[in-house]
Design an enzyme around this catalytic site. Structure first.
Site, PDB file in Angstrom:
ATOM      1  N   HIS A  77      -4.009   6.095   2.924  1.00  0.00           N
ATOM      2  CA  HIS A  77      -4.753   4.917   2.715  1.00  0.00           C
ATOM      3  C   HIS A  77      -4.134   3.521   3.323  1.00  0.00           C
ATOM      4  CE1 HIS A  77      -6.305   1.518  -0.154  1.00  0.00           C
ATOM      5  NE2 HIS A  77      -7.062   2.428  -0.229  1.00  0.00           N
ATOM      6  N   ASP A  80       0.780  -1.138   0.036  1.00  0.00           N
ATOM      7  CA  ASP A  80       0.107   0.050  -0.055  1.00  0.00           C
ATOM      8  C   ASP A  80       0.879   1.110   0.187  1.00  0.00           C
ATOM      9  OD1 ASP A  80      -2.191   2.006   0.646  1.00  0.00           O
ATOM     10  OD2 ASP A  80      -3.292  -0.186   1.104  1.00  0.00           O
ATOM     11  N   SER A 132     -11.382  -1.230  -0.969  1.00  0.00           N
ATOM     12  CA  SER A 132      -9.996  -1.283  -0.369  1.00  0.00           C
ATOM     13  C   SER A 132      -9.990  -1.597   1.127  1.00  0.00           C
ATOM     14  CB  SER A 132      -9.384   0.087  -0.331  1.00  0.00           C
ATOM     15  OG  SER A 132      -8.911   0.308  -1.726  1.00  0.00           O
TER      16      SER A 132
END
Length: 481
Positions: free
Chosen positions: A219, A177, A410
């Site tokens: 994220h 990520d 996600s």
């Protein structure tokens, strides 16, 4: 993140013999471009032959992966693709450009060829806290302050699974990520610094102390909290709060996950003996990589080789299905690719694949909301979705000691990565194929509940396997019994 791009679905697939619209991967003399070059065989000799051909064709071998016969190359020659096939006719299977724009990060200094054998035996890597707590089971589990807000834990029965175990410190999850906040109080104890890496330096592993830290994106920190936020009396609790997590940074500062970054991430996971990876992205710049286009097929082959090799080393991979409300079993058009330059309206077919989620052996995860319905943004597809998990308005960690709600597949994929980590904790001898099989068998069958997806997105299939939920919503409790 690229995987959040929205795209309308369609009810009827393009004909299998209908070619996809060509996409230009330009190259001009003097512009530094990036390529994957695939050898005809996955071994050191063939890889060395490819490297020699790369030099003859006017390229620089930035990173060699002899284990899979893939070389990451940069070149300023407009004719590199044709020249490498000429000079490497005996060793080169295919070549493909990895982006439509010049390489922003430049060429890494020095020559790095990290060919090393994967671990023959997984070694327990204890943090100082393990000496105090070890692998624990619980007669009663105290809640962290915001655990009551984690409805997702109830939907997948993680709250019940935690009555049995919080997972094992032997288990290592790679979070491919944008990086993990190293100082977050809910994450710090579970980050495996020694096995963390930055793969955004042109696809070459960068093990500098802070290279894997987040820069422009929260994220990865949010995803990590879903998987493994610690049970420590602070904030929230992850699905597997006692496992270790490695930050494998594959997202650059512009938000792109180029193929060479993803290949590096998967190879690193295999080389470091990781048990699980989470992949909440699609590989840029193409939302779907088409086998009837030479550049795109070569890239697909290279990424697939990395996934297959790491799986053979014992790594099981979970991936987000995507947020385009798209039917992955019936592909027709794509209007966002290439997303590193001006996207075009193009026709695609079912030979065009979202990577890594549609690669063989990767667990493809759709998203549910709090009511158990398919999230309005979630991709779907009969025999394309493996399992479902919560992904709408999920509470998790954010950089700078924060917490917040994010939505997307996600957020669903790390729920599944956490369940796989719990399963591996309880069944350390299980290989990826068995883990995936049991994950599906243990998932809770789910009827085709109406959702807010576009017209023509009706749920098809049966209770045990349908286009919304695959084999069902994952069940953490069954995973630990």
């Amino acid at each position: 993140m690229a995987a959040t791009t929205m795209l309308g679905g369609s009810a009827m697939a393009a004909s299998p013999d209908q070619h996809s619209t060509p996409v230009d991967f330009p190259a001009a003399d003097g512009e530094l471009m990036s390529y994957v070059v695939n050898a005809k065989a996955s071994n050191p000799k063939k890889t060395r032959d490819v490297v020699r051909a790369v030099a003859a064709a006017g390229g620089v071998a930035v990173q060699q992966w002899p284990e899979i016969g893939v070389v990451i190359v940069q070149s300023e020659s407009a004719s590199f693709r044709s020249d490498i096939l000429k000079y490497g006719y005996a060793s080169v299977e295919s070549v493909g450009a990895t982006r439509t724009i010049p390489v922003a990060e430049g060429t890494p200094d020095g020559i790095y060829t990290p060919w090393q054998k994967a671990p023959q035996q997984r070694k327990k890597q204890l943090a100082e806290s393990d000496l105090l707590y070890g692998d624990a089971t619980f007669d009663g589990v105290a809640a962290d302050p915001r655990e009551a807000e984690q409805w997702s834990q109830v939907q997948i029965k993680a709250d019940q699974a935690h009555q049995v175990t919080d997972g094992s410190r032997n288990v290592l999850v790679g979070v491919l990520d944008s990086g993990i906040d190293p100082n977050h109080p809910d994450l710090q104890a579970n980050i495996d610094v020694a096995n963390s890496v930055n793969c955004t330096n042109a696809g070459r592993p960068d093990t500098s102390p802070t290279g894997w830290n987040p820069t422009t994106s929260s994220h990865g920190t949010h995803v990590a909290g879903i998987i493994g936020a610690a049970r420590n009396g602070v904030g929230i609790v992850g699905v597997a709060p006692n496992v270790r997590m490695a930050s494998v940074k594959v997202v650059n500062d512009a938000g792109s996950i180029y193929p060479e970054y993803a290949i590096c991430g998967f190879m690193w996971a295999g080389l470091k003996g990781m048990d699980v990876t989470n992949n909440s992205y699609y590989v840029d710049p193409m939302q779907f990589w088409c086998d009837d286009q030479p550049d795109q097929k070569a890239v697909r082959v290279a990424v697939e080789r990395a996934v297959e090799w790491s799986t053979k080393q014992g790594v099981v991979h979970a991936a987000a299905a995507g947020n385009a409300s798209y039917d992955l079993a019936n592909k027709t058009t794509d209007d966002v690719s290439p997303n590193d330059s001006a996207g075009i309206e193009r026709q695609i077919n079912n030979g065009c694949n979202d990577m890594p989620t549609e690669l063989e052996g990767v667990v493809t995860v759709s998203s549910t909301d709090q009511a158990g319905k398919l999230s309005s943004f979630s991709n779907r597809g009969l025999n394309a979705i493996d399992v479902a998990a919560p992904g709408s308005r999920i509470l998790s960690t954010l950089p700078n000691n924060g917490y917040g709600l994010l939505s997307g597949t996600s957020m669903a994929s790390p729920q599944v990565a956490g369940v796989l980590a719990l399963m591996k904790s309880q069944h350390p001898g299980w290989k990826p194929k068995q883990l995936i099989s049991q994950l599906g068998k243990q998932a809770e069958d789910h009827i085709c509940m109406p959702s807010a997806t576009p017209t023509g997105a009706e749920c098809i299939g049966k209770l045990s396997n349908n286009s919304y939920y695959g084999e069902g919503i994952v069940d953490a409790l069954q995973a630990v019994l």
